[in-house]
Design a protein around this motif. Structure first.
Motif, mmCIF file in Angstrom:
data_model
loop_
_atom_site.group_PDB
_atom_site.id
_atom_site.type_symbol
_atom_site.label_atom_id
_atom_site.label_comp_id
_atom_site.label_asym_id
_atom_site.label_seq_id
_atom_site.Cartn_x
_atom_site.Cartn_y
_atom_site.Cartn_z
ATOM 1 N N GLU A 50 2.417 9.995 1.757
ATOM 2 C CA GLU A 50 3.719 9.702 1.161
ATOM 3 C C GLU A 50 4.205 8.315 1.586
ATOM 4 N N HIS A 51 3.995 7.988 2.849
ATOM 5 C CA HIS A 51 4.372 6.666 3.364
ATOM 6 C C HIS A 51 3.604 5.584 2.613
ATOM 7 N N GLU A 52 2.300 5.765 2.473
ATOM 8 C CA GLU A 52 1.461 4.764 1.811
ATOM 9 C C GLU A 52 1.829 4.625 0.333
ATOM 10 N N THR A 53 2.251 5.713 -0.302
ATOM 11 C CA THR A 53 2.679 5.667 -1.704
ATOM 12 C C THR A 53 3.907 4.776 -1.856
ATOM 13 N N VAL A 54 4.865 4.903 -0.942
ATOM 14 C CA VAL A 54 6.071 4.069 -0.978
ATOM 15 C C VAL A 54 5.707 2.597 -0.732
ATOM 16 N N VAL A 55 4.839 2.347 0.242
ATOM 17 C CA VAL A 55 4.417 0.967 0.528
ATOM 18 C C VAL A 55 3.762 0.347 -0.706
ATOM 19 N N ARG A 56 2.855 1.083 -1.355
ATOM 20 C CA ARG A 56 2.187 0.550 -2.559
ATOM 21 C C ARG A 56 3.197 0.254 -3.671
ATOM 22 N N ALA A 57 4.183 1.134 -3.859
ATOM 23 C CA ALA A 57 5.191 0.921 -4.903
ATOM 24 C C ALA A 57 6.029 -0.329 -4.622
ATOM 25 N N LEU A 58 6.409 -0.526 -3.364
ATOM 26 C CA LEU A 58 7.169 -1.720 -3.002
ATOM 27 C C LEU A 58 6.351 -2.989 -3.225
ATOM 28 N N VAL A 59 5.104 -2.971 -2.808
ATOM 29 C CA VAL A 59 4.231 -4.135 -2.973
ATOM 30 C C VAL A 59 4.060 -4.450 -4.461
ATOM 31 N N THR A 60 3.853 -3.436 -5.272
ATOM 32 C CA THR A 60 3.682 -3.636 -6.717
ATOM 33 C C THR A 60 4.927 -4.277 -7.325
#
Length: 187
Positions: A50-60
């Motif tokens: 879940e943490h990594e999903t949020v990080v990827r969304a922010l980076v995108t």
């Protein structure tokens, strides 16, 4: 590193004095995050999906909005004197040095996505160190129960709250460059 016998697992030995950047290279790439704050070692356990999903969304979102020359990086270390911190997301200004440990002068924004094991660290210690280094922007994300983004701007006494964003509708954030953020779309 000290090895005890042939069948014993390797054991790590602490340095004689403060921890330094070269000491970080002794650790395995095991998913833990190893950081140094004023010469003391801090270890965060491996992060949930879940943490990594949020990080990827922010980076995108940030990469899509970034003007030419800006860099949006995950887990890029920042050298802050006797501290070596690794934010979840770092935004570098154009013409940054490209060093493996970023100079705070090159950093426009750092983002930390909270977990149960990093909450106090992300709310209290890290923002203080980033502010002392003069990094203009700090974003802190609370992913659960509903994602919230807390935007902070550097003031004379450290970071000051500027904006809290939650919900599905895109909200514009102006710094470090204009970007539209929709926290509900992150999970």
């Amino acid at each position: 590193m000290v090895v005890l016998g042939h069948s014993s697992p390797a054991r790590w030995a602490a340095p004689e004095g403060p921890w330094t950047e070269p000491d970080l290279h002794l650790f395995p790439q095991d998913g833990h995050r190893y950081e140094i704050v004023d010469g003391s070692l801090h270890v965060t356990p491996p992060l949930a999906e879940e943490h990594e999903t949020v990080v990827r969304a922010l980076v995108t979102a940030l990469r899509a909005a970034a003007p030419e020359g800006w860099w949006v990086c995950t887990r890029l270390g920042i050298e802050l004197g006797t501290s070596k911190l690794i934010p979840d997301v770092t935004v570098l200004r154009p013409r940054s040095s490209g060093a493996s440990w970023a100079d705070p002068a090159d950093v426009a924004l750092v983002i930390e996505v909270e977990t149960d094991t990093s909450r106090r660290y992300d709310r209290l210690l890290k923002p203080d160190v980033y502010a002392e280094a003069g990094i203009d922007g700090y974003w802190r994300v609370e992913p659960l129960p509903e994602p919230e983004l807390h935007v902070y701007e550097l003031g004379p006494d450290g970071y000051q709250p500027a904006q809290t964003i939650r919900g599905a509708g895109p909200v514009k954030v102006d710094a470090p460059f204009p970007v539209r953020i929709s926290p509900d779309a992150w999970l």
